[in-house]
Design an enzyme around this catalytic site. Structure first.
Site, PDB file in Angstrom:
ATOM      1  N   TYR A  54       7.001  10.731   5.497  1.00  0.00           N
ATOM      2  CA  TYR A  54       6.493  10.451   6.801  1.00  0.00           C
ATOM      3  C   TYR A  54       8.580  10.310   7.621  1.00  0.00           C
ATOM      4  O   TYR A  54       7.764  10.117   9.196  1.00  0.00           O
ATOM      5  CB  TYR A  54       6.822   8.568   6.184  1.00  0.00           C
ATOM      6  CG  TYR A  54       5.766   8.324   5.771  1.00  0.00           C
ATOM      7  CD1 TYR A  54       4.962   8.870   5.522  1.00  0.00           C
ATOM      8  CD2 TYR A  54       6.282   6.859   5.760  1.00  0.00           C
ATOM      9  CE1 TYR A  54       3.718   8.451   4.880  1.00  0.00           C
ATOM     10  CE2 TYR A  54       4.540   6.048   4.599  1.00  0.00           C
ATOM     11  CZ  TYR A  54       3.546   7.444   4.056  1.00  0.00           C
ATOM     12  OH  TYR A  54       2.632   6.580   3.654  1.00  0.00           O
ATOM     13  N   HIS A 112       2.780  11.171  -4.968  1.00  0.00           N
ATOM     14  CA  HIS A 112       2.188  10.603  -3.547  1.00  0.00           C
ATOM     15  C   HIS A 112       0.871  10.892  -3.698  1.00  0.00           C
ATOM     16  O   HIS A 112       0.467  10.847  -3.390  1.00  0.00           O
ATOM     17  CB  HIS A 112       2.858  11.776  -2.547  1.00  0.00           C
ATOM     18  CG  HIS A 112       2.708  10.829  -1.068  1.00  0.00           C
ATOM     19  ND1 HIS A 112       3.670  11.119  -0.339  1.00  0.00           N
ATOM     20  CD2 HIS A 112       1.524  10.161  -0.716  1.00  0.00           C
ATOM     21  CE1 HIS A 112       2.903  10.045   1.140  1.00  0.00           C
ATOM     22  NE2 HIS A 112       2.113   9.690   0.742  1.00  0.00           N
TER      23      HIS A 112
END
Length: 274
Positions: A54, A112
């Site tokens: 991010y 992730h």
């Protein structure tokens, strides 16, 4: 007044996680990001969900420093991105996350996506727990077979599986697998990334309860016992996303939601970024 931001689940390692948190995907403008996170913390949010990919760890670090809240009262989640899943890369990524967030420990770190090196990454996370760098570890986007494989080899059971989960993707097989192994389920994309406004069944329920379509989706996930991390770029929505305690979806409503044709809005975990 009921405040769902004070509610918590107990994970399988006996540590607590807030039931509701702030998602920060695409929150990359420093000024706007800091103000939004500060507004969320002021409103009572204590769970902040981020990820290495991010690219906003430093924004979160600044916002935390500018808020009058004790570290022990915050719950920070990050994730190790796919390119860093080899063992040595994962070890380095954990240290990078700590440095960028300017924290002594992370409450929760996730793998992730289930890449082919996922087990190497998880081994690094287990060691990070033993070293005191991370309190809890888990996974993200794991399907049933990924979970069963991990359970068979891990030393530390994952506390959570964060998956795409919303009224248009109920993902029951994965949910049932997590429940079987006492792994909490966390919903991402709960509001179907804005597509909730286009689905007739959700629109009907929003009208029925005088709520927004996102609130219907969030209530559905909350009522199912999932951790929810709604994201928004607007401070006004930070509070609105928590105003889901004053109504309850009944059996008829659930049947209506279950009539939505399921579709995956995000990547397929079995065919993503290998």
């Amino acid at each position: 007044m009921i405040n769902i931001l004070n509610e918590k689940y107990i994970m399988n390692n006996n540590l607590e996680i807030p039931k509701v948190g702030l998602g920060t995907y695409k929150l990359t403008n420093e000024l706007e990001g800091v103000e939004l996170i500060k507004a969320a913390i002021t409103a009572g949010y204590r769970l902040i969900d981020t990820a290495k990919v991010y690219e906003n760890h430093k924004i979160i670090a600044r916002a935390i420093k500018e808020c009058d809240v004790k570290r022990k009262d915050l719950f920070i989640t990050s994730k190790i991105w796919n390119k860093d899943h080899k063992y040595e890369d994962a070890k380095l990524a954990i240290d990078t996350i700590l440095n960028e967030l300017e924290l002594d420990y992370i409450d929760l770190i996730l793998v992730h996506w289930p890449t082919k090196y996922r087990n190497e990454c998880y081994k690094a996370l287990e060691e990070a727990v033993e070293e005191g760098k991370v309190k809890s570890i888990g996974v993200s986007n794991y399907q049933k077979h990924h979970i069963e494989e991990l359970i068979s080899i891990c030393k530390i059971k994952p506390v959570i599986n964060q998956i795409e989960l919303h009224p248009a993707l109920r993902n029951q097989e994965v949910v049932n697998t997590c429940k079987k192994h006492n792994i909490l389920v966390e919903s991402w994309g709960t509001m179907i990334r804005g597509k909730c406004f286009e689905i007739e069944q959700i629109k009907k329920l929003a009208l029925k309860y005088n709520k927004s379509e996102p609130q219907i989706c969030l209530r559905w996930a909350y009522q199912n016992g999932y951790v929810i991390i709604p994201k928004t770029s607007k401070p006004s929505r930070v509070v609105e996303n928590t105003m889901i305690y004053d109504f309850q979806l009944n059996d008829e409503d659930i049947d209506l939601i279950n009539s939505i044709n399921e579709f995956r809005d995000g990547p397929d975990p079995d065919n993503f970024n290998f």
